[in-house]
Design an enzyme around this catalytic site. Structure first.
Site, PDB file in Angstrom:
ATOM      1  N   SER A  71      12.589-114.641 106.229  1.00  0.00           N
ATOM      2  CA  SER A  71      12.035-113.630 107.144  1.00  0.00           C
ATOM      3  C   SER A  71      10.903-114.198 107.994  1.00  0.00           C
ATOM      4  CB  SER A  71      11.512-112.438 106.341  1.00  0.00           C
ATOM      5  OG  SER A  71      12.525-111.923 105.511  1.00  0.00           O
TER       6      SER A  71
HETATM    7  N1  SAH Z   1      13.018-112.854 100.861  1.00  0.00           N
HETATM    8  C1  SAH Z   1      13.812-113.949 101.403  1.00  0.00           C
HETATM    9  C2  SAH Z   1      14.596-113.569 102.631  1.00  0.00           C
HETATM   10  C3  SAH Z   1      15.588-112.510 102.389  1.00  0.00           C
HETATM   11  S1  SAH Z   1      17.147-112.671 103.216  1.00  0.00           S
HETATM   12  C4  SAH Z   1      12.959-115.162 101.681  1.00  0.00           C
HETATM   13  O1  SAH Z   1      11.730-115.086 101.535  1.00  0.00           O
HETATM   14  O2  SAH Z   1      13.521-116.200 102.037  1.00  0.00           O
HETATM   15  C5  SAH Z   1      17.975-111.435 102.266  1.00  0.00           C
HETATM   16  C6  SAH Z   1      18.522-111.933 100.968  1.00  0.00           C
HETATM   17  O3  SAH Z   1      18.989-110.805 100.271  1.00  0.00           O
HETATM   18  C7  SAH Z   1      19.726-112.858 101.147  1.00  0.00           C
HETATM   19  O4  SAH Z   1      19.503-114.059 100.472  1.00  0.00           O
HETATM   20  C8  SAH Z   1      20.871-112.058 100.537  1.00  0.00           C
HETATM   21  O5  SAH Z   1      21.848-112.862  99.887  1.00  0.00           O
HETATM   22  C9  SAH Z   1      20.141-111.180  99.543  1.00  0.00           C
HETATM   23  N2  SAH Z   1      20.866-109.965  99.144  1.00  0.00           N
HETATM   24  C10 SAH Z   1      21.688-109.190  99.882  1.00  0.00           C
HETATM   25  N3  SAH Z   1      22.145-108.153  99.165  1.00  0.00           N
HETATM   26  C11 SAH Z   1      21.579-108.257  97.929  1.00  0.00           C
HETATM   27  C12 SAH Z   1      21.659-107.475  96.730  1.00  0.00           C
HETATM   28  N4  SAH Z   1      22.420-106.382  96.650  1.00  0.00           N
HETATM   29  N5  SAH Z   1      20.949-107.883  95.668  1.00  0.00           N
HETATM   30  C13 SAH Z   1      20.178-109.001  95.706  1.00  0.00           C
HETATM   31  N6  SAH Z   1      20.071-109.777  96.804  1.00  0.00           N
HETATM   32  C14 SAH Z   1      20.752-109.411  97.908  1.00  0.00           C
END
Ligand code: SAH
Length: 229
Positions: free
Chosen positions: A67
């Site tokens: 992000s």
């Molecule tokens: N917080 C992260 C960025 C988030 S990107 C950082 O600091 O880099 C969003 C992430 O959420 C992705 O890696 C995606 O695979 C994950 N994601 C999507 N749906 C999800 C779910 N139901 N449970 C857990 N993770 C999930």
């Protein structure tokens, strides 16, 4: 001025630009100090490291993104953390947000649905010495019941609606920070406070754009009985 200082200044500038939406002029000093301590280049693939100190999102592989620093800082601030807190993150991704939180609280639990990302993030966090972060592969729609209740929950992927399990797993008075809205489009960043008797208070902060929260297909059946009135 070095790249890190430029990124911190960019975050502060964007906070000022959005002050009417977020209802604050500056973020908590603890949050800015936590951001300053995390080496963001370590969380990016080598090809994208040149973007490490830009105030924007960047690809981390498998269609996911790290992000934007301003959003990481803002969401960390909105969680209102204390040093004694236990926090749950949904969407570990690169592990960057978890590392920032690790500097702010006692214990971070983080769930990532893509096994390859969770394994890599867990290894990276361990290598960098973030010993108070535990990463697990799993679907965040169901939270992490074994470690609940939490002092705060942060969701870093766009949810279509608010997963009931996450409300259930908060202490009374604790907050859930979550983007809710259409996938691959626009979402509202919400701060939800759990009140007595399972009631919630919700505040819209600003428009954001996150990758979608996937999974969750069984949530209606699995959690329909958990809702407390
Ligand atoms: N917080 C992260 C960025 C988030 S990107 C950082 O600091 O880099 C969003 C992430 O959420 C992705 O890696 C995606 O695979 C994950 N994601 C999507 N749906 C999800 C779910 N139901 N449970 C857990 N993770 C999930």
């Amino acid at each position: 001025m070095n790249d890190l200082q430029r990124m911190l200044n960019d975050i502060e500038r964007e906070v000022k630009l959005t002050r009417h939406l977020i209802s604050k002029e500056t973020l908590d000093d603890r949050v800015m100090a936590a951001i300053k301590q995390v080496p963001r280049p370590e969380f990016l693939p080598a090809d994208y490291r040149f973007l490490a100190y830009e105030n924007g999102p960047a690809p981390i592989g498998l269609g996911q993104t790290i992000s934007q620093p301003y959003i990481v800082a803002l969401m960390s601030d909105l969680l209102n953390t204390k040093a004694s807190d236990t926090i749950l993150e949904i969407g570990t991704g690169s592990g960057y947000q978890a590392a920032v939180l690790s500097n702010l609280v006692k214990q971070v639990y983080s769930l990532e649905i893509i096994a390859e990302l969770s394994t890599k993030a867990a290894r990276r966090l361990e290598k960098l010495g973030y010993n108070n972060v535990l990463v697990r592969t799993g679907d965040g729609h169901f939270g992490w019941p074994e470690q609940a209740p939490f002092d705060g929950i942060i969701v870093t992927a766009a949810a279509a609606d608010i997963p009931q399990a996450l409300i259930d797993q908060l202490h009374t008075g604790a907050r859930l920070v979550i983007p809710v809205g259409l996938p691959y489009d626009y979402q509202e960043l919400l701060v939800i406070k759990k009140m007595a008797a399972g009631k919630i208070e919700s505040r819209k902060v600003l428009g954001v754009s996150f990758v979608p929260l996937t999974g969750g297909s069984a949530r209606e059946t699995k959690h329909s009985g958990d809702c407390q009135e």
